[in-house]
Scaffold this active site. Structure first.
Site, PDB file in Angstrom:
ATOM      1  N   THR A 115      38.465  -4.665  18.042  1.00  0.00           N
ATOM      2  CA  THR A 115      39.340  -4.019  17.067  1.00  0.00           C
ATOM      3  C   THR A 115      39.367  -4.825  15.761  1.00  0.00           C
ATOM      4  O   THR A 115      38.907  -5.963  15.714  1.00  0.00           O
ATOM      5  CB  THR A 115      40.775  -3.918  17.604  1.00  0.00           C
ATOM      6  OG1 THR A 115      41.280  -5.248  17.844  1.00  0.00           O
ATOM      7  CG2 THR A 115      40.820  -3.126  18.897  1.00  0.00           C
ATOM      8  N   ASP A 116      39.910  -4.199  14.722  1.00  0.00           N
ATOM      9  CA  ASP A 116      40.072  -4.875  13.436  1.00  0.00           C
ATOM     10  C   ASP A 116      41.507  -4.705  12.949  1.00  0.00           C
ATOM     11  O   ASP A 116      42.341  -4.127  13.655  1.00  0.00           O
ATOM     12  CB  ASP A 116      39.058  -4.338  12.423  1.00  0.00           C
ATOM     13  CG  ASP A 116      39.190  -2.832  12.182  1.00  0.00           C
ATOM     14  OD1 ASP A 116      40.322  -2.310  12.224  1.00  0.00           O
ATOM     15  OD2 ASP A 116      38.166  -2.177  11.952  1.00  0.00           O
ATOM     16  N   ALA A 117      41.786  -5.222  11.768  1.00  0.00           N
ATOM     17  CA  ALA A 117      43.157  -5.244  11.267  1.00  0.00           C
ATOM     18  C   ALA A 117      43.721  -3.852  10.982  1.00  0.00           C
ATOM     19  O   ALA A 117      44.916  -3.714  10.705  1.00  0.00           O
ATOM     20  CB  ALA A 117      43.251  -6.124  10.015  1.00  0.00           C
ATOM     21  N   GLY A 134      43.770  -1.809  13.336  1.00  0.00           N
ATOM     22  CA  GLY A 134      44.346  -1.521  14.643  1.00  0.00           C
ATOM     23  C   GLY A 134      43.425  -0.784  15.596  1.00  0.00           C
ATOM     24  O   GLY A 134      43.812  -0.485  16.728  1.00  0.00           O
ATOM     25  N   VAL A 135      42.206  -0.496  15.132  1.00  0.00           N
ATOM     26  CA  VAL A 135      41.272   0.288  15.946  1.00  0.00           C
ATOM     27  C   VAL A 135      39.916  -0.401  16.012  1.00  0.00           C
ATOM     28  O   VAL A 135      39.684  -1.396  15.337  1.00  0.00           O
ATOM     29  CB  VAL A 135      41.130   1.710  15.367  1.00  0.00           C
ATOM     30  CG1 VAL A 135      42.489   2.412  15.348  1.00  0.00           C
ATOM     31  CG2 VAL A 135      40.538   1.680  13.958  1.00  0.00           C
TER      32      VAL A 135
END
Lengths: 162, 162, 162, 162
Positions: free
Chosen positions: C14-16, C18-19
């Protein structure tokens, strides 16, 4: 002299908590190691594929996290190598905000010592230990001349940058 | 003008075949996108966390690979955005060796056209398509003013670098 | 028969926002490819290091994103290979929620066709194209017998799982 | 009881030296942590996005590497959590070949103790330390009830698997 590697935190390095994924901090440190080797004229493709018959695997790594890193943060990684014995060396890394690298912002006569101190407070600290091995026999090999020189050059007084 | 992002290939981007792992080429392209937004003064932390209520997810990506990339290779990514409609835009990326960016090495009167051509032959080409959405409703939102400006600035004649 | 690879989305993917980070969807697809090769008895270490003198690099990849993937999501990747010509093949991937893999939930006589349809609506679709090359000459090489068999086995009627 | 997470090493986890990139070993350990939380019924999306107002960042991580891991290797990660104080806990991880998990291959009366020992010799060992914090105040928060239960369940006698 330590080597300083500057870097902007990228989106793929973050996770769903909104900050850099913990293991990626070690990846940032390894990038600094690669940049420091490259700045010394060491060919990275050959070095890391162990094409020369000597490999330098990491045997131990550790990292302490003081503050989260966000996408877009400009950081600097201060890298200092040290010989451990004939076959092994270690590297320490301090991650700080890039601004803290600017001497003017740190050695400001108007700022209190505590402010300067907090600016220099590392965001994270890390350590990697490396052993030289012969890739044929998988046995220990003396630290190579190019690495001995590289370590020596980075343990002098001045600060290098790249 | 296109935006040019320069970058050295790092060890963690390679795989056991000795070259950059295919999906990491898209990650390199996204880094160029981040650098181009940052160079235009857009705050990356806010932009990518969609803190402003608008997110810009990627709906489609594709990439063609012409030549393998190795650890230590110095490359440049030439990024060009284009508006698709009121809610969507796309970005094309060309990855070339950094040297090919030097006009002197390309526009050399002594070199044959074919040599110059091969120097400019991209290592890879990629494309990403993006849609603006309202993060509350998850419905389409017009491309924001800052992105409209960013696209306009990068579709003029000159070449920017960062 | 297609090959089905099941997987839980992990935090580092995931990344910042949220996905799952967009390029990691292609990495998930490549994992499915590896699992499908492994299920056919192909030695992955040898295959991907091209130790046998033949490499199978990806020349093109593309991906369409329909819905975001979150940490903890249980997904299934349905992989289908297809021969393109004597030297090349392609693989298509459909990412769906793991639940949609349950025949009972799909072929439920009580559920309307539209419900079953939405359950089967892919979260993402991807495609990779591969060419066989001789690693010495870097020239095209016929698709190897083990890959011909692998493609044939996965283009029959039944569904395999692993 | 410790928690055991089984996993095949994937191509994207390797680097140009032909083995798993060092920092990815910590990522494998974190996957085991996620699987262990998930097996206890903890919702991973909520837990890792800190949606509940409590986050559990890693403050320290370390890893020792004994043997290289290759693409296709089937490994098991044995995870054991331990309370440190009211706000903190740590997790240790042992990575072994999956075969070593089979009691029959380990407790074989015909094999010498040294053989059994070498099968159980970890490929790597790692440690992560975690602190519970209130996401509003960023101050320490007691380890949550669900984590207290999770730690207790995994420090009993039996071995769980997932």
């Amino acid at each position: 002299m330590a080597f300083v590697y500057s870097r902007v935190i990228r989106f793929h390095e973050t996770d769903a908590a909104g900050v850099v994924y913990f293991a990626n901090v070690l990846t940032l440190c390894h990038e600094a190691y690669e940049a420091a080797l490259g700045a010394a004229g060491i060919d990275l493709k050959t070095f890391f594929s162990a094409a020369g018959g000597v490999a330098v695997p990491i045997t131990h790594a550790e990292v302490d996290f003081a503050r989260p890193l966000f996408c877009g943060d400009a950081i600097a990684i201060i890298l200092t190598p040290k010989t451990l014995d004939a076959h092994r060396f270690e590297i320490t890394y301090e991650l700080v905000y890039e601004a803290a690298q600017e001497p003017s912002s740190v050695v400001n006569p108007d700022s209190s010592a505590s402010t300067a101190g907090s600016q220099l407070q590392p965001l994270a600290r890390a350590l990697t230990q490396h052993v030289c091995i012969n890739t044929q026999t998988r046995r220990r090999h003396p630290v190579t001349a190019e690495l001995v020189d590289w370590i020596a050059a980075l343990t002098d007084a001045e600060v290098s940058s790249g």
